[in-house]
Scaffold this active site. Sequence first.
Site: not given
Ligand SMILES: NC(=O)c1ccc[n+]([C@@H]2O[C@H](COP(=O)([O-])OP(=O)(O)OC[C@H]3O[C@@H](n4cnc5c(N)ncnc54)[C@H](O)[C@@H]3O)[C@@H](O)[C@H]2O)c1
Length: 276
Positions: A36, A62, A180, A184, A215, A218
């Site tokens: 992370d 990163d 976004y 995706k 999370t 959202t």
């Molecule tokens: N939550 C939703 O509804 C949802 C739906 C569809 C897809 N997603 C996708 O799931 C993935 C995770 O999202 P989430 O909902 O768990 O959000 P989240 O914010 O809880 O987790 C995202 C994680 O990614 C890390 N991160 C961000 N930028 C980074 C970088 N440059 N390098 C390394 N780590 C990085 C953050 O520090 C965090 O730990 C994302 O790709 C998001 O687009 C989420």
Amino acid sequence: MRLEGKVAVITGGGNGLGRATACRFAREGAKVVVADIVDDLGQETVQLVTEEGGAASFVHCDAVSTSDNHAMAAHALDTYGAIDVLVTAAGVSHAGYKSGDQEASVKWFAKRVDYFENPANELLDLDLDDFRQVMAINLDGTLLAAQACVPAMIESGSGGAIVTIASIAAKHPDAGPIPYVCSKSAVWMLTKKLARVLGRSGIRVNAIGPGFIDTHMTKMIDLIPEERLTQFYANIPMGRKGVPDEIANTALFLASDEASYFTGEILHPDGGFFTE
Ligand SMILES: NC(=O)c1ccc[n+]([C@@H]2O[C@H](COP(=O)([O-])OP(=O)(O)OC[C@H]3O[C@@H](n4cnc5c(N)ncnc54)[C@H](O)[C@@H]3O)[C@@H](O)[C@H]2O)c1
């Protein structure tokens, strides 16, 4: 113990879907590398896993850095001796997104409410650097993590599994902001392409296209004006957001041998969103 003896690298493992996946995989016997950009969040995930008796190790990464991704793969090999599974959960919803900074997310979201009335402004307001930042983290990050981890999977001779995290936004333009949804959609195409080029190496590559999951990303949805919020939930037949464990379970299936003939596929745990 569906991942017993396996080593799983999880980008974005510090929070949300990546964290839930790390915990789930460890409970199924995997040794987990949590990568992370936010060190505190990543270390917290490692603590959660180890408190439950699992094995996990943190590495700073990163997603947009080639050298960080290679260091992440090297860390997995040095610590656990293999890479069997890669889950690319690092991602952002918009430029400047900081997981855990709710105040910043609320501020960002307040501006977007205007787009309900004036949708063209979403295009007119868009800054190219912001577009590129989201594409870089979500798309380049997925590509770089695969490039860094695949050599070890090939060298092992036993293949592996890659699970990318796309979104319903890969196929539906209303499921997120312009950068976004573009990122995706490209992650989904990258997943299919990787499935084709890695199939002969015994590496399966599949995507998860979650609906709206509860999370940090959202949380602000519930700030939508009431009438629109009702409409939002009406578009989800199950009438609720998902929870991170529901995505972790999907990742577990795709990473495990139970999905041994799945590659180039996308699964949508979305509460029925795509029944429309
Ligand atoms: N939550 C939703 O509804 C949802 C739906 C569809 C897809 N997603 C996708 O799931 C993935 C995770 O999202 P989430 O909902 O768990 O959000 P989240 O914010 O809880 O987790 C995202 C994680 O990614 C890390 N991160 C961000 N930028 C980074 C970088 N440059 N390098 C390394 N780590 C990085 C953050 O520090 C965090 O730990 C994302 O790709 C998001 O687009 C989420």
